[in-house]
Motif scaffolding. Structure first.
Motif, PDB file in Angstrom:
ATOM      1  N   LEU A  76       0.755  -1.141  -0.008  1.00  0.00           N
ATOM      2  CA  LEU A  76       0.052  -0.226   0.112  1.00  0.00           C
ATOM      3  C   LEU A  76       1.000   1.108  -0.124  1.00  0.00           C
ATOM      4  O   LEU A  76       1.700   1.332   0.885  1.00  0.00           O
ATOM      5  N   VAL A  77       0.828   2.030  -1.041  1.00  0.00           N
ATOM      6  CA  VAL A  77       1.469   3.366  -0.997  1.00  0.00           C
ATOM      7  C   VAL A  77       0.666   4.519  -0.478  1.00  0.00           C
ATOM      8  O   VAL A  77      -0.439   4.665  -0.939  1.00  0.00           O
ATOM      9  N   LEU A  78       1.176   5.070   0.602  1.00  0.00           N
ATOM     10  CA  LEU A  78       0.383   6.256   1.152  1.00  0.00           C
ATOM     11  C   LEU A  78       1.185   7.593   0.855  1.00  0.00           C
ATOM     12  O   LEU A  78       2.331   7.607   1.095  1.00  0.00           O
ATOM     13  N   ALA A 100      -7.939  -2.876   6.884  1.00  0.00           N
ATOM     14  CA  ALA A 100      -6.537  -3.800   7.063  1.00  0.00           C
ATOM     15  C   ALA A 100      -5.607  -3.390   5.797  1.00  0.00           C
ATOM     16  O   ALA A 100      -6.164  -3.015   4.859  1.00  0.00           O
ATOM     17  N   VAL A 101      -4.449  -3.493   6.188  1.00  0.00           N
ATOM     18  CA  VAL A 101      -3.304  -3.131   4.993  1.00  0.00           C
ATOM     19  C   VAL A 101      -2.514  -4.079   4.823  1.00  0.00           C
ATOM     20  O   VAL A 101      -2.514  -5.272   5.603  1.00  0.00           O
ATOM     21  N   PRO A 102      -1.831  -4.254   3.642  1.00  0.00           N
ATOM     22  CA  PRO A 102      -1.001  -5.314   3.044  1.00  0.00           C
ATOM     23  C   PRO A 102       0.269  -5.250   4.440  1.00  0.00           C
ATOM     24  O   PRO A 102       0.331  -4.494   4.921  1.00  0.00           O
ATOM     25  N   PRO A 185       1.204   3.536  -8.290  1.00  0.00           N
ATOM     26  CA  PRO A 185      -0.250   3.622  -7.768  1.00  0.00           C
ATOM     27  C   PRO A 185      -0.406   3.278  -6.317  1.00  0.00           C
ATOM     28  O   PRO A 185       0.474   2.955  -5.915  1.00  0.00           O
ATOM     29  N   ARG A 186      -1.539   3.433  -5.990  1.00  0.00           N
ATOM     30  CA  ARG A 186      -1.756   3.134  -4.276  1.00  0.00           C
ATOM     31  C   ARG A 186      -1.654   1.571  -4.033  1.00  0.00           C
ATOM     32  O   ARG A 186      -1.123   1.403  -2.890  1.00  0.00           O
ATOM     33  N   ARG A 187      -1.810   1.120  -5.003  1.00  0.00           N
ATOM     34  CA  ARG A 187      -1.706  -0.676  -4.579  1.00  0.00           C
ATOM     35  C   ARG A 187      -0.660  -1.081  -5.927  1.00  0.00           C
ATOM     36  O   ARG A 187      -1.006  -0.920  -6.889  1.00  0.00           O
ATOM     37  N   VAL A 188       0.280  -1.774  -5.207  1.00  0.00           N
ATOM     38  CA  VAL A 188       1.517  -2.083  -6.128  1.00  0.00           C
ATOM     39  C   VAL A 188       2.233  -3.332  -5.453  1.00  0.00           C
ATOM     40  O   VAL A 188       2.067  -3.624  -4.351  1.00  0.00           O
TER      41      VAL A 188
END
Length: 211
Positions: A76-78, A100-102, A185-188
């Motif tokens: 997750l990219v914040l 929940a986060v990765p 991207p936000r998810r990668v």
């Protein structure tokens, strides 16, 4: 497509004050020896690197005991834009977060652009310790940052490393000095591959994202 998230290692690059300076010079040359070999002098926390628990935890896990699977997979990219030097990144600053986060969470501040400008790089933003605790509670095991550290680098006296204490104290990992996070991207899917330094507290890595 693979995107490289790794800072090049070069002589004179910015390091945390007190860490070994980077020195790369010819040890053997084609002209004199028939082969080119470079002699390297650098610390385990040089450039883009991973901190193992042993960095701050007595008897903690060393970098050669880190499973590469921990450092590979969904992230997750914040993205946190417009930060001032030394600004504290609070939970409110991160906006809406999933319940929940990765296992891998990356903080994209854009501060990697300052690495070559030593004094500015040292005045990077920092993560509030309670944010690290919340992220750990939500599933994070690896914290990645595009700064020299998630904690303050410029301090007086012994280093105070509250984020390190919480993440590494939970047997998690910290990846520092990543670059190019703001373009992700936000998810990668990411992969971070450290040198397996025997009994190492940290090691330089090659870090990539699949986009």
């Amino acid at each position: 497509m693979l995107v490289d998230l790794t800072q090049p290692i070069r002589p004179g690059m910015t390091v945390v004050p007190g860490d070994p300076l980077v020195d790369c010079r010819p040890a053997l040359t084609l002209a004199d020896d028939g082969v080119a070999v470079t002699g390297l002098r650098l610390g385990s926390h040089t450039g883009t690197h991973v901190d193992a628990p042993a960095h701050v935890v007595p008897g903690g896990r060393t970098v050669d005991r880190v499973d590469l699977g921990e450092l590979t997979g969904e992230a997750l990219v914040l993205r946190v834009d417009g930060l001032a030097p030394g600004e504290v990144i609070t939970l409110a600053r991160l906006g809406d977060l999933p319940a929940a986060v990765p296992a891998r969470v990356l903080m994209a501040t854009g501060w990697d652009r300052h690495l070559a400008a030593g004094p500015t790089a040292l005045r990077h933003p920092v993560l509030a310790p309670d944010v690290a605790v919340e992220l750990l509670d939500w599933g994070m095991r690896v914290l990645g940052v595009d700064t020299l550290s998630p904690d303050a680098t410029l301090q007086h006296g012994p280093p105070a490393l509250p984020v390190h204490a919480r993440v590494l104290g939970a047997d998690g990992l910290i990846v520092e000095n990543l670059t190019g996070l703001t373009a992700l991207p936000r998810r990668v899917r990411v992969g971070v591959f450290p040198l397996p330094l025997a009994d190492g507290d940290a090691a330089p890595v090659r870090a990539v994202a699949w986009v």
